[in-house]
Design a protein around this motif. Sequence first.
Motif, mmCIF file in Angstrom:
data_model
loop_
_atom_site.group_PDB
_atom_site.id
_atom_site.type_symbol
_atom_site.label_atom_id
_atom_site.label_comp_id
_atom_site.label_asym_id
_atom_site.label_seq_id
_atom_site.Cartn_x
_atom_site.Cartn_y
_atom_site.Cartn_z
ATOM 1 N N PHE A 51 -6.518 3.825 24.735
ATOM 2 C CA PHE A 51 -5.433 4.492 24.581
ATOM 3 C C PHE A 51 -5.792 5.765 23.771
ATOM 4 C CE2 PHE A 51 -4.629 1.466 21.538
ATOM 5 C CZ PHE A 51 -4.512 2.199 20.226
ATOM 6 N N PRO A 52 -5.142 6.976 24.098
ATOM 7 C CA PRO A 52 -5.203 8.157 23.402
ATOM 8 C C PRO A 52 -5.023 7.928 21.970
ATOM 9 C CG PRO A 52 -4.146 8.622 25.267
ATOM 10 C CD PRO A 52 -4.215 7.259 25.162
ATOM 11 N N GLY A 53 -5.824 8.416 20.951
ATOM 12 C CA GLY A 53 -5.309 8.377 19.451
ATOM 13 C C GLY A 53 -5.648 6.923 18.948
ATOM 14 N N LYS A 54 -6.558 6.161 19.682
ATOM 15 C CA LYS A 54 -6.920 4.831 19.173
ATOM 16 C C LYS A 54 -7.584 4.965 17.560
ATOM 17 C CE LYS A 54 -9.462 0.595 20.281
ATOM 18 N NZ LYS A 54 -10.219 -0.216 21.575
ATOM 19 N N ARG A 55 -8.517 5.852 17.861
ATOM 20 C CA ARG A 55 -9.528 5.869 16.670
ATOM 21 C C ARG A 55 -8.482 6.524 15.372
ATOM 22 N NH1 ARG A 55 -15.218 8.663 18.391
ATOM 23 N NH2 ARG A 55 -15.651 6.996 19.905
ATOM 24 N N VAL A 56 -7.535 7.210 15.603
ATOM 25 C CA VAL A 56 -6.826 7.664 14.613
ATOM 26 C C VAL A 56 -5.779 6.572 13.792
ATOM 27 C CG1 VAL A 56 -4.874 9.147 14.105
ATOM 28 C CG2 VAL A 56 -6.723 9.848 15.478
ATOM 29 N N ILE A 57 -5.378 5.607 14.930
ATOM 30 C CA ILE A 57 -4.503 4.410 14.624
ATOM 31 C C ILE A 57 -5.467 3.644 13.667
ATOM 32 C CG2 ILE A 57 -3.483 2.694 15.154
ATOM 33 C CD1 ILE A 57 -2.212 4.090 17.544
ATOM 34 N N ASP A 58 -6.735 3.534 14.096
ATOM 35 C CA ASP A 58 -7.547 2.531 13.375
ATOM 36 C C ASP A 58 -8.061 3.061 12.005
ATOM 37 O OD1 ASP A 58 -9.512 0.366 13.461
ATOM 38 O OD2 ASP A 58 -11.220 1.468 14.099
ATOM 39 N N ALA A 59 -8.270 4.531 11.818
ATOM 40 C CA ALA A 59 -8.228 4.853 10.820
ATOM 41 C C ALA A 59 -6.892 4.669 9.911
ATOM 42 C CB ALA A 59 -8.726 6.324 10.509
ATOM 43 N N ILE A 60 -5.752 4.962 10.218
ATOM 44 C CA ILE A 60 -4.587 4.865 9.525
ATOM 45 C C ILE A 60 -4.547 3.601 8.886
ATOM 46 C CG2 ILE A 60 -1.974 4.773 9.596
ATOM 47 C CD1 ILE A 60 -2.443 7.220 11.757
ATOM 48 N N VAL A 61 -5.014 2.480 9.393
ATOM 49 C CA VAL A 61 -4.831 1.034 8.869
ATOM 50 C C VAL A 61 -5.434 0.993 7.642
ATOM 51 C CG1 VAL A 61 -5.479 -1.358 9.262
ATOM 52 C CG2 VAL A 61 -4.765 0.015 11.406
ATOM 53 N N ASP A 62 -6.391 1.812 7.445
ATOM 54 C CA ASP A 62 -7.292 1.418 6.139
ATOM 55 C C ASP A 62 -6.622 2.543 5.119
ATOM 56 O OD1 ASP A 62 -9.139 -0.195 7.014
ATOM 57 O OD2 ASP A 62 -10.321 1.464 7.778
ATOM 58 N N LEU A 63 -5.487 3.224 5.273
ATOM 59 C CA LEU A 63 -4.958 4.285 4.177
ATOM 60 C C LEU A 63 -4.390 3.297 3.198
ATOM 61 C CD1 LEU A 63 -2.875 6.891 6.213
ATOM 62 C CD2 LEU A 63 -4.898 7.087 4.784
ATOM 63 N N PRO A 64 -3.684 2.112 3.162
ATOM 64 C CA PRO A 64 -3.360 1.546 2.016
ATOM 65 C C PRO A 64 -4.526 1.215 1.003
ATOM 66 C CG PRO A 64 -2.053 0.625 3.971
ATOM 67 C CD PRO A 64 -3.018 1.659 4.482
ATOM 68 N N PHE A 65 -5.741 1.136 1.771
ATOM 69 C CA PHE A 65 -6.852 0.862 0.741
ATOM 70 C C PHE A 65 -7.315 2.041 -0.165
ATOM 71 C CE2 PHE A 65 -8.589 -2.373 3.846
ATOM 72 C CZ PHE A 65 -8.003 -3.601 3.261
ATOM 73 N N ALA A 66 -6.974 3.176 0.554
ATOM 74 C CA ALA A 66 -7.322 4.355 -0.128
ATOM 75 C C ALA A 66 -6.319 5.153 -1.144
ATOM 76 C CB ALA A 66 -7.942 5.337 0.452
ATOM 77 N N LEU A 67 -5.186 4.737 -0.701
ATOM 78 C CA LEU A 67 -3.941 5.500 -1.297
ATOM 79 C C LEU A 67 -3.680 4.854 -2.559
ATOM 80 C CD1 LEU A 67 -1.949 7.575 -0.571
ATOM 81 C CD2 LEU A 67 -0.170 5.843 0.186
ATOM 82 N N PRO A 68 -3.390 5.579 -3.876
ATOM 83 C CA PRO A 68 -3.022 5.166 -5.005
ATOM 84 C C PRO A 68 -1.817 4.470 -4.867
ATOM 85 C CG PRO A 68 -3.876 7.332 -5.305
ATOM 86 C CD PRO A 68 -3.706 7.013 -3.853
#
Length: 283
Positions: free
Chosen positions: A97-114
């Motif tokens: 679906f459109p934006g799949k890679r963006v959502i896939d990257a957003i999943v990892d945000l809690p790893f990087a976010l302080p």
Amino acid sequence: MTARSLIPFSRRERTIIPGFGLTLGITLTHLTLIVLIPLAALVLRPWELGLAGFIEEVTQPRVLAALRLSFGTALGAALVNAVFGLAVAWMLVRYDFPGKRVIDAIVDLPFALPTAVAGIALTSLYAPNGWVGQYLEPLGIKVAYTPLGIIVALTFIGLPFVVRTVQPVLEELDAELEEAAACLGATRLETFIRVILPVIFPALLTGFALALARAVGEYGSVIFIAGNMPMVSEIAPLLIVIKLEQFSYAGAAAIGVAMLVISFLMLLVINLLQRWSRRWAGV
């Protein structure tokens, strides 16, 4: 009989990578310095209080309330992540679906976010005057400064553990198994329960255990949204920090040992479930 079979068994072939003795020594040294010595220091420190003092320290009503809150909310958040993490992983693997890679990257945000930044963001979002909280408040739903807010924060930081653990297993799952089950007359629900779930369940349990372990010791993202009210929304890690600020090092270590024992027992149960699930899946 070949020439290779005539080589004495005691001779070992040289390999490019380090041998067993070297790797075992490095492993034991690393584990001793990084894991075993700090854990030994944690376990030994509370005994300055004596057995009676240790029991008195960890059975105080405020400590028991903090332990119940920490492990209860961590378990609740891990269960939520197990369900919705599986759904997110399924969506990322099975659909385009459109934006799949963006959502896939957003999943990892809690790893990087302080974690402190995450806590401030969630508090401003779910506070009574926040973007979401202002609509929940008239409905009688209070998130910030309650145990529910703690579960929200722990769910946020634990979601990637489940998604990234289950996702590779779903990618390797052979779609022909599902097609064969459908040809044999199985419904979608029967196919999921009898074909898919036994294969992914060990990975799902692993993700659940990782999310649970991370949630139990979480501090930064929780203290902002919890409100930190004793007997209501005070977590055990915060109580340990309070003890340290009061220079009660033995008391802080006693609470830490209690958390260590409870965590060990919970992870032991999860490991037993993993062994059972592998036998269920026939692995």
